[in-house]
Write an enzyme that holds these catalytic residues in place. Sequence first.
Site, mmCIF file in Angstrom:
data_model
loop_
_atom_site.group_PDB
_atom_site.id
_atom_site.type_symbol
_atom_site.label_atom_id
_atom_site.label_comp_id
_atom_site.label_asym_id
_atom_site.label_seq_id
_atom_site.Cartn_x
_atom_site.Cartn_y
_atom_site.Cartn_z
ATOM 1 N N SER A 1 0.825 -1.202 0.000
ATOM 2 C CA SER A 1 0.000 0.000 0.000
ATOM 3 C C SER A 1 0.862 1.257 0.000
ATOM 4 C CB SER A 1 -0.849 -0.013 1.269
ATOM 5 O OG SER A 1 -1.385 1.255 1.521
ATOM 6 N N TYR B 1 -1.806 -1.381 11.170
ATOM 7 C CA TYR B 1 -2.141 -1.866 9.820
ATOM 8 C C TYR B 1 -1.018 -1.499 8.847
ATOM 9 C CZ TYR B 1 -3.812 -1.277 5.075
ATOM 10 O OH TYR B 1 -3.892 -1.290 3.708
ATOM 11 N N LYS C 1 2.037 -3.779 6.585
ATOM 12 C CA LYS C 1 2.390 -3.693 5.156
ATOM 13 C C LYS C 1 3.910 -3.544 5.011
ATOM 14 C CE LYS C 1 -1.670 -4.061 3.296
ATOM 15 N NZ LYS C 1 -2.018 -5.352 2.693
HETATM 16 N N1 UFG Z 1 -12.666 10.905 3.711
HETATM 17 C C1 UFG Z 1 -13.668 11.799 4.043
HETATM 18 N N2 UFG Z 1 -14.817 11.300 4.558
HETATM 19 C C2 UFG Z 1 -15.025 9.961 4.762
HETATM 20 C C3 UFG Z 1 -14.001 9.051 4.401
HETATM 21 C C4 UFG Z 1 -12.826 9.566 3.890
HETATM 22 O O1 UFG Z 1 -13.521 13.016 3.889
HETATM 23 O O2 UFG Z 1 -16.101 9.585 5.250
HETATM 24 C C5 UFG Z 1 -11.419 11.427 3.132
HETATM 25 C C6 UFG Z 1 -10.207 11.114 3.963
HETATM 26 O O3 UFG Z 1 -10.046 12.076 4.983
HETATM 27 C C7 UFG Z 1 -9.111 11.123 2.914
HETATM 28 C C8 UFG Z 1 -9.814 10.639 1.649
HETATM 29 O O4 UFG Z 1 -11.206 10.806 1.887
HETATM 30 O O5 UFG Z 1 -8.684 12.426 2.704
HETATM 31 C C9 UFG Z 1 -9.566 9.176 1.345
HETATM 32 O O6 UFG Z 1 -9.854 8.406 2.495
HETATM 33 P P1 UFG Z 1 -9.982 6.820 2.457
HETATM 34 O O7 UFG Z 1 -10.289 6.363 3.851
HETATM 35 O O8 UFG Z 1 -10.896 6.405 1.381
HETATM 36 O O9 UFG Z 1 -8.523 6.353 2.022
HETATM 37 P P2 UFG Z 1 -7.109 6.638 2.714
HETATM 38 O O10 UFG Z 1 -6.335 7.460 1.739
HETATM 39 O O11 UFG Z 1 -7.227 7.145 4.081
HETATM 40 O O12 UFG Z 1 -6.575 5.162 2.896
HETATM 41 C C10 UFG Z 1 -6.401 4.331 1.809
HETATM 42 C C11 UFG Z 1 -6.659 2.889 2.207
HETATM 43 C C12 UFG Z 1 -5.640 2.416 3.179
HETATM 44 C C13 UFG Z 1 -4.263 2.694 2.668
HETATM 45 C C14 UFG Z 1 -4.108 4.141 2.302
HETATM 46 C C15 UFG Z 1 -2.788 4.379 1.648
HETATM 47 O O13 UFG Z 1 -7.946 2.751 2.781
HETATM 48 O O14 UFG Z 1 -5.803 1.021 3.340
HETATM 49 O O15 UFG Z 1 -5.111 4.507 1.365
HETATM 50 O O16 UFG Z 1 -2.604 5.707 1.316
HETATM 51 F F1 UFG Z 1 -3.345 2.379 3.602
#
Ligand code: UFG
Length: 343
Positions: free
Chosen positions: A128, A153, A157
């Site tokens: 990831s 988590y 990785k």
């Molecule tokens: N976000 C919101 N509201 C929500 C959910 C997410 O605003 O309800 C925002 C988050 O703050 C972030 C973006 O949307 O800015 C993406 O969030 P995600 O949770 O979809 O994804 P992440 O980038 O946090 O995490 C993902 C994977 C992880 C991995 C990571 C690596 O879920 O498993 O990318 O960068 F580790």
Amino acid sequence: MSKKTVLVSGGAGFIGSHVSVELLQAGYDVVVADNFSNCDRTCFEGVKKITGREDLPLEIVDFCDEAAVKALFAKYPIDAVIHFAAYKAVGESVAKPLMYYRNNLQSFLSVLEAAQEKGNVNVLFSSSATVYGEPDAVPVTEDTPRKPATSPYGNTKTMCEDILRDTVKASGGKLKGILLRYFNPIGAHPSALIGELPRGVPNNLVPFITQTAIGKRECLSIFGNDYPTPDGTCQRDYIDIVDLAKAHVYAVTRMVEGKMKEECEVFNVGTGRPVSVMELVNAFEKVNGVKLNWKFAPRRPGDVTAIWADPTKANNEMGWHATRTIEETLKAAWAWECHLAGK
Ligand code: UFG
């Protein structure tokens, strides 16, 4: 060339099911293995329907059970294994670190023990972009230094990457490995027969958006609008799930055809295109013609400001390119949610 067999651990889940479809369509034999701890049969049935492979083998296996994994390697002529079977909720890993370390490390160790015992196995690990942490510069290349993980988590990785590298190195050519570092996989298969099926309240952005749009959730919270980005919301590299799945076919083919330049290689799997949360929400509304209920909320702890891939290495070395636009991907995500709702 005789048909090659690929074992897909966690093959009934979101990414595993899309990868199984692409492998089957590329002419590989696939063995799906899953313990259904975080998914039901929906996607496995969808894979069979899309590919017309009613005979697709399914093995119900907990990958922490080393003897059971060795039995799988004895039962099938496995040329490559793609390892997805792992827990993946960042917040839960902070609350239950031992559960994450035990499951995510033990399951991968079982795969490697079995692969090593058998010999001549190619191992693809689903890593990831989280290993880059908050990068000093974007986009990130594979040479961008990894940062200490901010969650158990993420740490699993990083640790599994190292475990694979060390094991391949010690194997004297018997094992080869590829680490694929995924950015943000989203969307669903164009058939709308497989897609993301989060249990409970989704942690990730796109399932939260589609569930809000369909009426399962009241309102999307956009976490933070004061980041140092063009519109104040976080930027990510959202990669279409089918594009991502195809990257696995390229990687497996590279391994089984002996085209690797190093015995353990790493590739970013992203588009190279940053998209902010606000842009994603706007694109979703526009392309699907739906109005989304959303509000700004405080930043989510642990979120990085901006990260996107430099995918040049995967483009040039593997010949893989992301092809789908964010609009196509968000259409597919919505079609899947509508399919689930029976609409
Ligand atoms: N976000 C919101 N509201 C929500 C959910 C997410 O605003 O309800 C925002 C988050 O703050 C972030 C973006 O949307 O800015 C993406 O969030 P995600 O949770 O979809 O994804 P992440 O980038 O946090 O995490 C993902 C994977 C992880 C991995 C990571 C690596 O879920 O498993 O990318 O960068 F580790």
